[in-house]
Design a protein around this motif. Structure first.
Motif, short mmCIF file in Angstrom:
data_model
loop_
_atom_site.label_atom_id
_atom_site.label_comp_id
_atom_site.label_asym_id
_atom_site.label_seq_id
_atom_site.Cartn_x
_atom_site.Cartn_y
_atom_site.Cartn_z
N UNK A 4 0.84 -1.18 0.00
CA UNK A 4 0.00 0.00 0.00
C UNK A 4 0.88 1.24 0.00
N UNK A 5 0.20 2.36 -0.15
CA UNK A 5 0.98 3.59 -0.21
C UNK A 5 0.07 4.78 0.09
N UNK A 6 0.72 5.94 0.28
CA UNK A 6 -0.04 7.19 0.49
C UNK A 6 -0.67 7.66 -0.83
N UNK A 7 -1.45 8.78 -0.76
CA UNK A 7 -1.93 9.46 -2.00
C UNK A 7 -0.69 9.91 -2.77
N UNK A 8 -0.63 9.52 -4.02
CA UNK A 8 0.63 9.76 -4.76
C UNK A 8 0.32 10.47 -6.09
N UNK A 9 -0.15 11.72 -5.99
CA UNK A 9 -0.34 12.56 -7.20
C UNK A 9 -0.23 14.02 -6.79
N UNK A 10 -0.33 14.91 -7.77
CA UNK A 10 -0.10 16.34 -7.50
C UNK A 10 -1.22 16.99 -6.70
N UNK A 62 -8.21 9.39 7.18
CA UNK A 62 -8.25 8.51 8.35
C UNK A 62 -8.03 7.04 7.96
N UNK A 63 -8.69 6.60 6.88
CA UNK A 63 -8.51 5.21 6.44
C UNK A 63 -7.07 4.97 6.03
N UNK A 64 -6.51 5.92 5.30
CA UNK A 64 -5.12 5.77 4.85
C UNK A 64 -4.16 5.74 6.04
N UNK A 65 -4.40 6.60 7.04
CA UNK A 65 -3.52 6.65 8.20
C UNK A 65 -3.64 5.38 9.05
N UNK A 66 -4.86 4.84 9.16
CA UNK A 66 -5.04 3.58 9.90
C UNK A 66 -4.17 2.48 9.29
N UNK A 67 -4.18 2.38 7.98
CA UNK A 67 -3.40 1.32 7.31
C UNK A 67 -1.90 1.56 7.43
N UNK A 68 -1.51 2.84 7.32
CA UNK A 68 -0.09 3.15 7.47
C UNK A 68 0.37 2.82 8.88
N UNK A 69 -0.47 3.09 9.87
CA UNK A 69 -0.11 2.80 11.26
C UNK A 69 0.00 1.29 11.53
N UNK A 70 -0.80 0.49 10.81
CA UNK A 70 -0.67 -0.97 10.95
C UNK A 70 0.71 -1.40 10.47
N UNK A 71 1.15 -0.85 9.33
CA UNK A 71 2.50 -1.18 8.83
C UNK A 71 3.56 -0.74 9.83
N UNK A 72 3.39 0.47 10.38
CA UNK A 72 4.39 0.98 11.32
C UNK A 72 4.47 0.11 12.57
N UNK A 131 7.14 -2.00 9.35
CA UNK A 131 7.20 -2.09 7.89
C UNK A 131 7.03 -0.69 7.29
N UNK A 132 7.76 -0.42 6.22
CA UNK A 132 7.64 0.84 5.48
C UNK A 132 6.69 0.62 4.30
N UNK A 133 5.81 1.62 4.00
CA UNK A 133 4.91 1.48 2.85
C UNK A 133 5.67 1.24 1.56
N UNK A 164 3.88 -3.28 -3.48
CA UNK A 164 3.50 -4.51 -2.75
C UNK A 164 2.10 -4.32 -2.17
N UNK A 165 1.17 -5.05 -2.73
CA UNK A 165 -0.21 -4.94 -2.26
C UNK A 165 -0.57 -5.99 -1.21
N UNK A 166 0.46 -6.65 -0.63
CA UNK A 166 0.21 -7.64 0.42
C UNK A 166 0.72 -7.16 1.78
N UNK A 167 1.16 -5.94 1.85
CA UNK A 167 1.78 -5.45 3.08
C UNK A 167 0.81 -5.46 4.26
N UNK A 168 -0.42 -5.08 4.02
CA UNK A 168 -1.38 -5.02 5.11
C UNK A 168 -1.59 -6.42 5.71
N UNK A 169 -1.69 -7.43 4.86
CA UNK A 169 -1.86 -8.81 5.34
C UNK A 169 -0.62 -9.28 6.10
N UNK A 170 0.56 -8.94 5.57
CA UNK A 170 1.80 -9.33 6.24
C UNK A 170 1.91 -8.68 7.63
N UNK A 171 1.52 -7.41 7.69
CA UNK A 171 1.65 -6.68 8.94
C UNK A 171 0.69 -7.24 10.00
#
Length: 278
Positions: A1-7, A46-56, A60-62, A66-73
């Motif tokens: 997963x990743x953060x919002x990644x556009x301009x 909020x949804x994005x931060x919840x998922x990033x915090x699960x990795x942290x 794990x770094x976003x 890799x779209x399996x990071x959330x499951x691994x974490x």
């Protein structure tokens, strides 16, 4: 997963607005006078931060690729939060390899390896003989280890009756008698022993020194000191008989055995055993 990644994104997450409703609300497509629901930046952030915090939480770094990071974490967090098993003191662990050392597997604990070629056996219920060593891999049997029994021996051979037998002919030739004490001999005429004269002719009066004179008894010879006589022993045999008889047998068998020890080790699989002492 990743953060919002556009301009369109910003580098700092905007503050979340105050709660609008304490009752749960849900997305809708709208209808009538109700407009379709729009999430707004608060919900996405909020949804994005919840998922990033699960990795942290799982260290794990976003990773956008890799779209399996959330499951691994989530899996890693479940495992790490489970109670850590540490064997109690006096527990025994058995392995099939020396590559596993419980001193390293459970840091802070102390383990000793059990001696070579020992078997595990429960002791007394009161624990008074725990950790003592009993038994042996081999034993030497004695007469006391055998079941009560007896051996039938002794007796005798069967009776054998040899009616008679004759020895072989043997020519001794001239032989000498044993020494006899001093003695005298009769002298006579026509002695009865054919060796010294004829017994068939009465007028045969040659002096024939004989102990068996049967016609004329004459004076004895002069006494002679102890002496022997040489006589001629022609070839002859003897006839004898052996009466019925038997021969006794020994009272016990001969000794056998060499008292070599025998193995009493059952068919086994050999492993490595450790015991925790601290």
């Amino acid at each position: 997963m990743y953060y919002v990644d556009n301009s369109s994104g910003v580098e700092t997450m905007p503050d979340i607005k105050p709660v609008y409703s304490t009752d749960p609300t849900w997305f809708t497509e709208g209808g009538g006078s109700k407009s379709p629901t729009y999430p707004g930046p608060d919900w996405f952030n909020m949804v994005n931060l919840e998922m990033v915090n699960i990795l942290a939480a799982a260290s794990m770094e976003p990773n956008k690729g890799d779209c399996t990071q959330l499951a691994q974490a989530i899996k890693a967090l479940i495992i790490s939060s489970a109670p850590v098993y540490v064997p109690d003191i006096h527990e025994i662990k058995i392995y099939d390899s020396l590559d596993i050392n419980p001193n390293e597997k459970w840091p802070g604990t102390t383990w000793v390896q059990l001696p070579d070629y020992v078997s595990l056996r429960t002791g007394k219920a009161d624990g008074s003989d725990v950790l003592t060593t009993v038994g042996a891999d081999s034993v030497t049997l004695t007469a006391d280890n055998a079941a009560p029994h007896a051996h039938t021996i002794g007796g005798s051979t069967g009776n054998s009756d040899v009616v008679g037998f004759t020895t072989d002919d043997y020519d001794f030739g001239p032989v000498t008698t044993s020494d006899q004490p001093a003695h005298q001999h009769n002298s006579g005429v026509a002695g009865g022993n054919p060796r010294y004269g004829s017994t068939a002719v009465a007028s045969d009066y040659g002096m024939k020194g004989s102990d068996n004179a049967n016609q004329t008894v004459m004076a004895l010879t002069d006494p002679q000191d102890e002496h022997t006589h040489t006589v001629d022993m022609p070839p002859h045999s003897h006839t004898g008989a052996v009466p019925a008889h038997s021969h006794p047998l020994p009272a016990e068998t001969g000794s056998v055995g060499s008292a070599l020890p025998i193995s009493v080790v059952p068919n086994s699989i050999l492993l490595i055993a450790w015991r925790r002492t601290a």
